[in-house]
Motif scaffolding. Structure first.
Motif, PDB file in Angstrom:
ATOM      1  N   GLY A 156       0.816  -1.207   0.000  1.00  0.00           N
ATOM      2  CA  GLY A 156       0.000   0.000   0.000  1.00  0.00           C
ATOM      3  C   GLY A 156       0.850   1.256   0.000  1.00  0.00           C
ATOM      4  N   ALA A 157       0.345   2.296  -0.631  1.00  0.00           N
ATOM      5  CA  ALA A 157       1.049   3.581  -0.695  1.00  0.00           C
ATOM      6  C   ALA A 157       0.026   4.695  -0.562  1.00  0.00           C
ATOM      7  N   ASP A 158       0.290   5.625   0.359  1.00  0.00           N
ATOM      8  CA  ASP A 158      -0.598   6.774   0.525  1.00  0.00           C
ATOM      9  C   ASP A 158      -0.279   7.816  -0.546  1.00  0.00           C
ATOM     10  N   LEU A 159      -1.318   8.431  -1.085  1.00  0.00           N
ATOM     11  CA  LEU A 159      -1.143   9.408  -2.155  1.00  0.00           C
ATOM     12  C   LEU A 159      -2.181  10.510  -2.014  1.00  0.00           C
ATOM     13  N   VAL A 160      -1.698  11.770  -2.054  1.00  0.00           N
ATOM     14  CA  VAL A 160      -2.608  12.916  -2.032  1.00  0.00           C
ATOM     15  C   VAL A 160      -2.947  13.268  -3.471  1.00  0.00           C
ATOM     16  N   ILE A 161      -4.218  13.173  -3.816  1.00  0.00           N
ATOM     17  CA  ILE A 161      -4.652  13.469  -5.175  1.00  0.00           C
ATOM     18  C   ILE A 161      -4.462  14.966  -5.455  1.00  0.00           C
ATOM     19  N   GLY A 162      -3.766  15.275  -6.555  1.00  0.00           N
ATOM     20  CA  GLY A 162      -3.506  16.671  -6.909  1.00  0.00           C
ATOM     21  C   GLY A 162      -2.167  17.184  -6.417  1.00  0.00           C
ATOM     22  N   SER A 163      -1.406  16.338  -5.722  1.00  0.00           N
ATOM     23  CA  SER A 163      -0.084  16.770  -5.218  1.00  0.00           C
ATOM     24  C   SER A 163       0.995  16.641  -6.285  1.00  0.00           C
ATOM     25  N   HIS A 164       0.655  15.946  -7.382  1.00  0.00           N
ATOM     26  CA  HIS A 164       1.603  15.705  -8.480  1.00  0.00           C
ATOM     27  C   HIS A 164       2.856  14.977  -7.987  1.00  0.00           C
ATOM     28  N   THR A 165       2.633  14.102  -7.020  1.00  0.00           N
ATOM     29  CA  THR A 165       3.733  13.269  -6.531  1.00  0.00           C
ATOM     30  C   THR A 165       4.120  12.241  -7.579  1.00  0.00           C
ATOM     31  N   ILE A 167       4.010  10.702 -11.669  1.00  0.00           N
ATOM     32  CA  ILE A 167       4.257  11.295 -12.986  1.00  0.00           C
ATOM     33  C   ILE A 167       2.972  11.510 -13.774  1.00  0.00           C
ATOM     34  N   ASP A 168       3.099  12.403 -14.747  1.00  0.00           N
ATOM     35  CA  ASP A 168       2.050  12.649 -15.735  1.00  0.00           C
ATOM     36  C   ASP A 168       0.727  12.952 -15.015  1.00  0.00           C
ATOM     37  N   ASP A 169      -0.383  12.385 -15.505  1.00  0.00           N
ATOM     38  CA  ASP A 169      -1.688  12.636 -14.872  1.00  0.00           C
ATOM     39  C   ASP A 169      -2.168  11.395 -14.122  1.00  0.00           C
ATOM     40  N   PHE A 170      -1.214  10.693 -13.509  1.00  0.00           N
ATOM     41  CA  PHE A 170      -1.524   9.471 -12.761  1.00  0.00           C
ATOM     42  C   PHE A 170      -2.649   9.732 -11.753  1.00  0.00           C
ATOM     43  N   GLU A 171      -2.504  10.784 -10.951  1.00  0.00           N
ATOM     44  CA  GLU A 171      -3.450  11.044  -9.860  1.00  0.00           C
ATOM     45  C   GLU A 171      -4.827  11.428 -10.393  1.00  0.00           C
TER      46      GLU A 171
END
Length: 214
Positions: A156-165, A167-171
Motif C-alpha cells: 500500500g502507498a498513501d497518495l494525495v490526489i492533486g499533489s503531483h507526486t 508522474i504525468d496525470d496518474f493522480e
C-alpha cells in the motif's frame, strides 16, 4: 779578449745608458699609473651608469603606478561590489530553496498528519476527489513487462490526489473512482526521468484503490 775590448769601449757611455734605462722605466711607471687612473675612471663611469639606469627604472615604475594605480584600485572596488552582489543572490537562492524545502516538508507532514488523524475508509460509496488522501496498490509494466520499482507488492502507498507526486496525470485518472476499484492508469515517463529503461516510455499501471482517508 773581445769582451774586454767591448766593455772598455762602452765604459765611458755607461752612465748615459743607465740614464736611458732609468728614463724608460720611469716612463713605463707613469704609463702604468695613467692606465690605472683610466681603469678607475671607467669603473666610476660604469657605476654611475648603473645608478642612472636604476634611477630611470624607479622613475618608470613610479610613472606606471601613477597611471595604473587608481585604475587598479577601481577594479578592486568593482570586483568587491560584484562579489558582494553575487553572494547576496546566492543567499537569496539558498533561502528560496530552503523555503521550498520547508514547504515540501510541511506538505509531507500535513499528509502524514492527515493519514494519522483520519482513518482509512473502504466504503465503496465514497468517491475519490481532488485533494483526497488515498491508499493504493499498483503494478507497473512497459509493453507487458514489469519494471523495477513499479510495484507496491501489496504494501500500500498513501497518495494525495492533486499533489503531483506521481508522474504525468496518474493522480487525476483516479478521480471519480471508489474504494475497491481496479483502475488501469496509462502514463508516459518524462524524457529526462533518469532511467534509460523508463525515459520517454509509456507505462501501464494496474491500480487497486484500497480506501480513502476520512
Amino acid at each position: 779578449m773581445l769582451d774586454r775590448v767591448i766593455f772598455f769601449t762602452l765604459l765611458p757611455y755607461f752612465y748615459d745608458i743607465l740614464d736611458i734605462i732609468k728614463y724608460d722605466c720611469s716612463r713605463k711607471s707613469a704609463k702604468e699609473i695613467l692606465f690605472m687612473n683610466k681603469e678607475n675612471r671607467k669603473a666610476a663611469k660604469e657605476r654611475r651608469a648603473k645608478e642612472r639606469e636604476h634611477e630611470a627604472k624607479v622613475a618608470h615604475y613610479k610613472k606606471i603606478w601613477n597611471w595604473a594605480g587608481p585604475a587598479l584600485i577601481i577594479v578592486v572596488i568593482v570586483g568587491l561590489i560584484i562579489a558582494s552582489v553575487l553572494d547576496s543572490k546566492r543567499l537569496s537562492v539558498k533561502s528560496a530553496s530552503e523555503d521550498t524545502s520547508t514547504a515540501s516538508s510541511a506538505a509531507s507532514a500535513s499528509s502524514a498528519s492527515t493519514s494519522a488523524s483520519a482513518s482509512l475508509q473502504t466504503d465503496t460509496s465514497l468517491t475519490i476527489e481532488d485533494g483526497d488522501t488515498v491508499n493504493i496498490d499498483y503494478v507497473g509494466s512497459i509493453d507487458g513487462v514489469e519494471f523495477q520499482g513499479g510495484n507496491t507488492k501489496g504494501n500500500g502507498a498513501d497518495l494525495v490526489i492533486g499533489s503531483h507526486t506521481y508522474i504525468d496525470d496518474f493522480e487525476e485518472q483516479l478521480i471519480g473512482h471508489h474504494p475497491g476499484d481496479s483502475v488501469d492508469v496509462t502514463v508516459t515517463f518524462p524524457e529526462d526521468y533518469g532511467k534509460d529503461e523508463l525515459n520517454g516510455k509509456e507505462a501501464l499501471f494496474k491500480v487497486t484503490v484500497n480506501g480513502i482517508y476520512k
